[in-house]
Design a protein around this motif. Sequence first.
Motif, PDB file in Angstrom:
ATOM      1  N   LEU A   9      -0.068  -0.082  -4.601  1.00 42.91           N
ATOM      2  CA  LEU A   9      -1.071   0.922  -4.951  1.00 42.91           C
ATOM      3  C   LEU A   9      -1.403   1.779  -3.733  1.00 42.91           C
ATOM      4  N   GLU A  10      -1.340   3.063  -3.916  1.00 42.73           N
ATOM      5  CA  GLU A  10      -1.688   3.993  -2.852  1.00 42.73           C
ATOM      6  C   GLU A  10      -3.135   3.745  -2.409  1.00 42.73           C
ATOM      7  N   ASN A  11      -3.355   3.745  -1.111  1.00 41.87           N
ATOM      8  CA  ASN A  11      -4.669   3.545  -0.476  1.00 41.87           C
ATOM      9  C   ASN A  11      -5.223   2.132  -0.614  1.00 41.87           C
ATOM     10  N   SER A  50       0.826  -1.197   0.000  1.00 46.06           N
ATOM     11  CA  SER A  50       0.000   0.000   0.000  1.00 46.06           C
ATOM     12  C   SER A  50       0.864   1.251   0.000  1.00 46.06           C
ATOM     13  N   ASP A  51       0.448   2.252   0.725  1.00 46.74           N
ATOM     14  CA  ASP A  51       1.048   3.586   0.671  1.00 46.74           C
ATOM     15  C   ASP A  51       2.565   3.618   0.830  1.00 46.74           C
ATOM     16  N   THR A  87      -6.120  -1.402   0.539  1.00 47.53           N
ATOM     17  CA  THR A  87      -6.296  -2.117   1.803  1.00 47.53           C
ATOM     18  C   THR A  87      -6.022  -3.595   1.570  1.00 47.53           C
ATOM     19  N   VAL A  88      -5.820  -4.320   2.657  1.00 42.60           N
ATOM     20  CA  VAL A  88      -5.597  -5.758   2.542  1.00 42.60           C
ATOM     21  C   VAL A  88      -6.817  -6.431   1.925  1.00 42.60           C
ATOM     22  N   LYS A  89      -7.996  -6.025   2.330  1.00 38.65           N
ATOM     23  CA  LYS A  89      -9.229  -6.610   1.770  1.00 38.65           C
ATOM     24  C   LYS A  89      -9.274  -6.401   0.247  1.00 38.65           C
ATOM     25  N   GLN A  90      -8.965  -5.200  -0.214  1.00 34.90           N
ATOM     26  CA  GLN A  90      -8.944  -4.920  -1.654  1.00 34.90           C
ATOM     27  C   GLN A  90      -7.823  -5.701  -2.341  1.00 34.90           C
ATOM     28  N   ALA A  91      -6.704  -5.832  -1.665  1.00 35.51           N
ATOM     29  CA  ALA A  91      -5.552  -6.529  -2.244  1.00 35.51           C
ATOM     30  C   ALA A  91      -5.893  -7.957  -2.628  1.00 35.51           C
ATOM     31  N   LYS A  92      -6.747  -8.588  -1.838  1.00 31.75           N
ATOM     32  CA  LYS A  92      -7.143  -9.966  -2.150  1.00 31.75           C
ATOM     33  C   LYS A  92      -7.826 -10.058  -3.513  1.00 31.75           C
TER      34      LYS A  92
END
Length: 180
Positions: free
Chosen positions: A60-62, A34-35, A64-69
């Motif tokens: 990727l800036e901003n 992330s950031d 989250t781990v949830k989004q990363a999945k």
Amino acid sequence: MLRRHNMETIEERAKKYKVLNKLAVKGEAVVFGSDYLSDFPFYTLMQKRVSDYAVYNRSLENLTVKQAKSVVDDCLKYLAPSNILISFGENETANEEFFQDYDELIAKICKDYASAKVAVLQTVGSDDDFAAKVKEIAEKNGAMFIAVNPNAKDDMEVFAEMSSFFRRGKISFWDAFAAR
């Protein structure tokens, strides 16, 4: 002034990496986070140094781990990475859901990229409890954990701590950097 990528969704930015990855050299090192890692000056620190590999920063800036999945495949697909460095959490609430998502992300990466060496970098500025939980997640999934000196003064010190993870082959940039 708004940065252009702030108007794009995380998914749109990740899909751009999928396209770039088709053109990239396969079997190199990849950074995913992330950031902190998205702004980390890898290329500046590598300038005019000996290097036997490339580092592709797919952070990727901003993110989250949830989004990363959900975007990890777009960010790593086609790279066939030899090494993957991961770090999340600097802008998230470290609750049970966060650690569950982090565990699922690391498990997915270790499974999908089984031939890669995977490491989780301690989130810079994290406390001992956070670091211990992330280390446990990394080790449970067969990944390395790279601790960061909590007194590190700058990115160069953090860079030196993660250098052994990328080391391979003959003399590399990291070896030259250590001899500075």
